[in-house]
Write an enzyme that holds these catalytic residues in place. Structure first.
Site, PDB file in Angstrom:
ATOM      1  N   TYR A 261      23.638 -55.289 -51.607  1.00  0.00           N
ATOM      2  CA  TYR A 261      24.617 -56.342 -51.902  1.00  0.00           C
ATOM      3  C   TYR A 261      25.648 -55.833 -52.900  1.00  0.00           C
ATOM      4  O   TYR A 261      25.314 -55.033 -53.794  1.00  0.00           O
ATOM      5  CB  TYR A 261      23.937 -57.555 -52.545  1.00  0.00           C
ATOM      6  CG  TYR A 261      23.138 -58.407 -51.597  1.00  0.00           C
ATOM      7  CD1 TYR A 261      23.746 -59.381 -50.814  1.00  0.00           C
ATOM      8  CD2 TYR A 261      21.759 -58.251 -51.494  1.00  0.00           C
ATOM      9  CE1 TYR A 261      23.007 -60.179 -49.955  1.00  0.00           C
ATOM     10  CE2 TYR A 261      21.008 -59.035 -50.630  1.00  0.00           C
ATOM     11  CZ  TYR A 261      21.640 -59.996 -49.872  1.00  0.00           C
ATOM     12  OH  TYR A 261      20.909 -60.782 -49.016  1.00  0.00           O
TER      13      TYR A 261
ATOM     14  N   TYR B 279      16.216 -54.598 -46.874  1.00  0.00           N
ATOM     15  CA  TYR B 279      16.145 -54.048 -48.232  1.00  0.00           C
ATOM     16  C   TYR B 279      14.790 -54.360 -48.872  1.00  0.00           C
ATOM     17  O   TYR B 279      14.133 -55.346 -48.515  1.00  0.00           O
ATOM     18  CB  TYR B 279      17.306 -54.561 -49.097  1.00  0.00           C
ATOM     19  CG  TYR B 279      17.390 -56.074 -49.262  1.00  0.00           C
ATOM     20  CD1 TYR B 279      16.611 -56.751 -50.187  1.00  0.00           C
ATOM     21  CD2 TYR B 279      18.292 -56.810 -48.495  1.00  0.00           C
ATOM     22  CE1 TYR B 279      16.711 -58.124 -50.350  1.00  0.00           C
ATOM     23  CE2 TYR B 279      18.406 -58.186 -48.652  1.00  0.00           C
ATOM     24  CZ  TYR B 279      17.616 -58.832 -49.578  1.00  0.00           C
ATOM     25  OH  TYR B 279      17.715 -60.194 -49.723  1.00  0.00           O
TER      26      TYR B 279
ATOM     27  N   ARG C 257      12.520 -57.125 -47.015  1.00  0.00           N
ATOM     28  CA  ARG C 257      13.064 -58.326 -46.362  1.00  0.00           C
ATOM     29  C   ARG C 257      13.541 -57.982 -44.952  1.00  0.00           C
ATOM     30  O   ARG C 257      14.217 -56.968 -44.749  1.00  0.00           O
ATOM     31  CB  ARG C 257      14.274 -58.879 -47.128  1.00  0.00           C
ATOM     32  CG  ARG C 257      14.069 -59.499 -48.494  1.00  0.00           C
ATOM     33  CD  ARG C 257      13.170 -60.727 -48.557  1.00  0.00           C
ATOM     34  NE  ARG C 257      13.158 -61.633 -47.421  1.00  0.00           N
ATOM     35  CZ  ARG C 257      14.079 -62.570 -47.165  1.00  0.00           C
ATOM     36  NH1 ARG C 257      15.095 -62.741 -47.965  1.00  0.00           N
ATOM     37  NH2 ARG C 257      13.965 -63.360 -46.115  1.00  0.00           N
TER      38      ARG C 257
ATOM     39  N   HIS D 128      18.834 -60.239 -42.667  1.00  0.00           N
ATOM     40  CA  HIS D 128      19.177 -61.665 -42.687  1.00  0.00           C
ATOM     41  C   HIS D 128      20.585 -61.873 -43.219  1.00  0.00           C
ATOM     42  O   HIS D 128      21.124 -61.024 -43.935  1.00  0.00           O
ATOM     43  CB  HIS D 128      18.179 -62.452 -43.548  1.00  0.00           C
ATOM     44  CG  HIS D 128      18.158 -62.013 -44.978  1.00  0.00           C
ATOM     45  ND1 HIS D 128      17.414 -60.934 -45.404  1.00  0.00           N
ATOM     46  CD2 HIS D 128      18.808 -62.474 -46.079  1.00  0.00           C
ATOM     47  CE1 HIS D 128      17.589 -60.757 -46.699  1.00  0.00           C
ATOM     48  NE2 HIS D 128      18.447 -61.676 -47.137  1.00  0.00           N
TER      49      HIS D 128
ATOM     50  N   HIS E 197      22.694 -64.929 -45.296  1.00  0.00           N
ATOM     51  CA  HIS E 197      22.595 -66.202 -46.011  1.00  0.00           C
ATOM     52  C   HIS E 197      23.720 -67.131 -45.542  1.00  0.00           C
ATOM     53  O   HIS E 197      24.862 -66.696 -45.405  1.00  0.00           O
ATOM     54  CB  HIS E 197      22.745 -65.985 -47.516  1.00  0.00           C
ATOM     55  CG  HIS E 197      21.645 -65.177 -48.115  1.00  0.00           C
ATOM     56  ND1 HIS E 197      20.559 -65.749 -48.751  1.00  0.00           N
ATOM     57  CD2 HIS E 197      21.431 -63.839 -48.175  1.00  0.00           C
ATOM     58  CE1 HIS E 197      19.744 -64.787 -49.182  1.00  0.00           C
ATOM     59  NE2 HIS E 197      20.256 -63.623 -48.848  1.00  0.00           N
TER      60      HIS E 197
HETATM   61 FE   LIG Z   1      19.216 -61.716 -49.117  1.00  0.00          FE
END
Ligand SMILES: [Fe+2]
Length: 239
Positions: free
Chosen positions: A108, A147, A157, A160, A162
């Site tokens: 991110y 990640y 994870r 995905h 958000h």
């Molecule tokens: Fe996330």
């Protein structure tokens, strides 16, 4: 507007169709889950009304995350589209959808992200769009990478995106995550598995979509979203 007390609230969610507050395998839920029974608050005008959005509020280029910088981002280009509706299939038009995601390497653009993966100077990972009159939306973006996180040993994870939606009222506000079909990490992901009801959980998985796939350009994924009531898309169980 005058409040005359005759307010019809939204349907409450059915048991098991939303994330549990306490889900021990999702370790941060142990610290934040309520310890006392919840108190149901009646819906009033404050809950059944909400912000209205003007198309001028959302510039059209914000729906294409591959065109927000001088160069193209790295990764697999995808189209994410769908329809937003209520529990009876009625379209929810002109409502704001925002998304945010990791880049193709699973990183991110955020000061708190310590994952040892490269940032992409051509990808910020944030988008906005308004649904049209039929409740439809469409984003162009990059398939996000998986990640690691520190919930348990070797925790990763699933890929995905958000999502945040407003809908017509504050009671229809939804913050959730969209997953990709066939991801093997879903089986061991405590955030995905916080929702007990399997059918409800599956509503979080997008479907591969030939109809929106563009030849030689991008694969399409369809993610329809239901705000409140029967068939409601589950919230995310975020920390
Ligand atoms: Fe996330």
């Amino acid at each position: 507007m005058r409040f005359n007390g005759d307010v019809q609230g939204y349907r409450r969610t059915a048991s098991g169709t939303q994330p549990e507050y306490l889900h021990p395998s999702y370790t941060s839920s142990l610290r934040r889950a309520p310890t006392l029974p919840l108190v149901a608050i009646p819906h009033t005008l404050s809950e059944i009304t909400g912000p209205q959005f003007n198309p001028d509020d959302v510039p059209s280029h914000l729906s294409d995350l591959t065109r927000q910088h001088p160069g193209e981002p790295l990764g697999e280009r995808i189209i994410v589209s769908g329809q937003v509706s209520d529990e009876d299939g009625r379209a929810i038009g002109h409502t704001l959808i925002e998304l945010w995601q990791a880049n193709a390497a699973g990183r991110y653009l955020h000061a708190e992200d310590r994952h040892d993966a490269p940032l992409d100077p051509n990808f910020s990972g944030c988008g906005q769009v308004l649904t049209d009159a039929q409740g439809r939306y469409r984003f162009v973006t990059i398939r996000p990478g998986c990640y690691p996180w520190r919930n348990h040993h070797n925790a990763w994870r699933p890929a995905h995106i958000h999502f945040s939606l407003f809908g017509p009222a504050f009671a229809t506000r939804l913050v959730t995550q969209m997953y990709f079909p066939g991801d093997p990490l879903l089986l061991s992901d405590p955030i995905y598995n916080c929702t007990a009801d399997e059918e409800a959980r599956k509503r979080l998985i997008s479907a591969f979509d030939w109809e929106t796939t563009i030849p030689e350009t991008a694969l399409g994924y369809r993610f329809n979203i239901v705000l409140r009531g029967r068939e409601q898309t589950p919230l995310e169980a975020a920390p």
